[in-house]
Design a protein around this motif. Structure first.
Motif, mmCIF file in Angstrom:
data_model
loop_
_atom_site.group_PDB
_atom_site.id
_atom_site.type_symbol
_atom_site.label_atom_id
_atom_site.label_comp_id
_atom_site.label_asym_id
_atom_site.label_seq_id
_atom_site.Cartn_x
_atom_site.Cartn_y
_atom_site.Cartn_z
ATOM 1 N N SER A 162 0.918 -0.968 -0.118
ATOM 2 C CA SER A 162 0.071 -0.021 -0.056
ATOM 3 C C SER A 162 0.860 1.299 0.076
ATOM 4 C CB SER A 162 -0.843 0.000 1.102
ATOM 5 O OG SER A 162 -0.125 -0.150 2.406
ATOM 6 N N ASN A 163 2.058 1.110 0.344
ATOM 7 C CA ASN A 163 2.785 2.488 0.620
ATOM 8 C C ASN A 163 3.570 2.750 -0.778
ATOM 9 O OD1 ASN A 163 4.254 -0.187 0.470
ATOM 10 N ND2 ASN A 163 6.140 0.851 1.292
ATOM 11 N N VAL A 164 3.450 1.987 -1.780
ATOM 12 C CA VAL A 164 4.018 2.177 -3.347
ATOM 13 C C VAL A 164 2.847 2.736 -4.135
ATOM 14 C CG1 VAL A 164 6.168 1.263 -2.942
ATOM 15 C CG2 VAL A 164 4.146 -0.259 -3.810
ATOM 16 N N ARG A 165 1.707 2.710 -3.802
ATOM 17 C CA ARG A 165 0.563 3.101 -4.659
ATOM 18 C C ARG A 165 0.955 4.543 -4.933
ATOM 19 N NH1 ARG A 165 -4.106 0.806 -1.325
ATOM 20 N NH2 ARG A 165 -4.082 -1.347 -1.892
ATOM 21 N N VAL A 166 1.334 4.848 -6.356
ATOM 22 C CA VAL A 166 1.702 6.044 -6.690
ATOM 23 C C VAL A 166 0.678 6.472 -7.845
ATOM 24 C CG1 VAL A 166 3.498 7.432 -7.895
ATOM 25 C CG2 VAL A 166 3.754 5.633 -5.998
ATOM 26 N N ASP B 77 -0.558 12.121 -6.541
ATOM 27 C CA ASP B 77 0.393 11.757 -5.322
ATOM 28 C C ASP B 77 1.601 12.344 -5.525
ATOM 29 O OD1 ASP B 77 -1.571 10.342 -4.213
ATOM 30 O OD2 ASP B 77 -0.790 8.460 -4.907
ATOM 31 N N VAL B 78 1.960 12.701 -6.821
ATOM 32 C CA VAL B 78 3.459 13.100 -7.281
ATOM 33 C C VAL B 78 3.514 14.572 -7.704
ATOM 34 C CG1 VAL B 78 5.293 12.668 -8.612
ATOM 35 C CG2 VAL B 78 4.142 10.671 -7.740
ATOM 36 N N LEU B 79 2.557 14.900 -8.482
ATOM 37 C CA LEU B 79 2.508 16.246 -8.915
ATOM 38 C C LEU B 79 0.973 16.997 -8.574
ATOM 39 C CD1 LEU B 79 3.761 15.389 -12.652
ATOM 40 C CD2 LEU B 79 5.081 16.369 -10.631
ATOM 41 N N TYR C 238 -0.472 14.482 -17.326
ATOM 42 C CA TYR C 238 -0.937 13.270 -16.917
ATOM 43 C C TYR C 238 -0.895 12.141 -17.912
ATOM 44 C CZ TYR C 238 -4.887 10.490 -15.210
ATOM 45 O OH TYR C 238 -5.746 9.490 -14.536
ATOM 46 N N CYS C 239 -1.218 12.352 -18.936
ATOM 47 C CA CYS C 239 -1.048 11.206 -19.876
ATOM 48 C C CYS C 239 0.491 10.576 -20.021
ATOM 49 C CB CYS C 239 -1.531 11.470 -21.285
ATOM 50 S SG CYS C 239 -3.190 11.838 -21.589
ATOM 51 N N CYS C 240 1.270 11.393 -20.041
ATOM 52 C CA CYS C 240 2.834 11.209 -20.009
ATOM 53 C C CYS C 240 3.139 10.419 -18.647
ATOM 54 C CB CYS C 240 3.810 12.231 -20.486
ATOM 55 S SG CYS C 240 3.451 12.808 -21.946
ATOM 56 N N PHE C 241 2.928 10.886 -17.638
ATOM 57 C CA PHE C 241 3.257 10.382 -16.415
ATOM 58 C C PHE C 241 2.597 8.760 -16.589
ATOM 59 C CE2 PHE C 241 2.237 9.234 -12.063
ATOM 60 C CZ PHE C 241 3.156 9.503 -11.401
#
Length: 136
Positions: free
Chosen positions: A15-19, A23-25, A42-45
């Motif tokens: 559950s800690n690596v749900r990205v 969560d990032v940008l 969003y699409c590129c990420f």
């Protein structure tokens, strides 16, 4: 045992690596990029994350899974065939040591402690009118 192809983490191990993108940008209020940049980002990420993950799992996943299977087999083997019998042997020896020290303490220390107990049990303290006389 059947494999659940939809829920691949039923015990919530990772559950800690749900990205996800959110969560990032994140852009705070007052600092927004152009809408098309945000949508393309969003699409590129997601595309980059998914493609890279799938490539790595394709090339390395099976070998790594095989390694971890062997590793956990070795741990199970050590626990079943080495550690548990050693703990049983240790418990047997400790039981013998416990009996040995119990006999020594009962033979050597118990008479001394009983004698001290009898000696100190004969002491009386009298608080008389004369300012706390003591008789032994």
């Amino acid at each position: 045992m059947d494999i659940d192809m939809h829920n691949r983490d039923p015990n919530d191990v990772n559950s800690n690596v749900r990205v996800s993108f959110d969560d990032v940008l994140a852009e705070p209020e007052g600092a927004h990029s152009i809408d098309c940049v945000w949508k393309l980002s969003y699409c590129c990420f997601n595309c980059g994350k998914n493609c890279a993950y799938r490539c790595m799992t394709f090339f390395f996943g099976i070998c790594i899974a095989f390694y971890w299977g062997c590793e956990f087999a070795a741990i199970a083997f050590e626990q079943i065939w080495i550690v548990t019998p050693m703990l049983r042997v240790f418990a047997i020896y400790c039981g013998s040591c416990q009996k040995f020290f119990s006999i020594i303490i009962n033979c050597c220390m118990a008479p001394v402690c009983q004698t001290c107990g009898l000696f100190f049990s004969q002491i009386t303290v009298n608080h008389g009118e004369g300012g706390g006389q003591r008789s032994f």
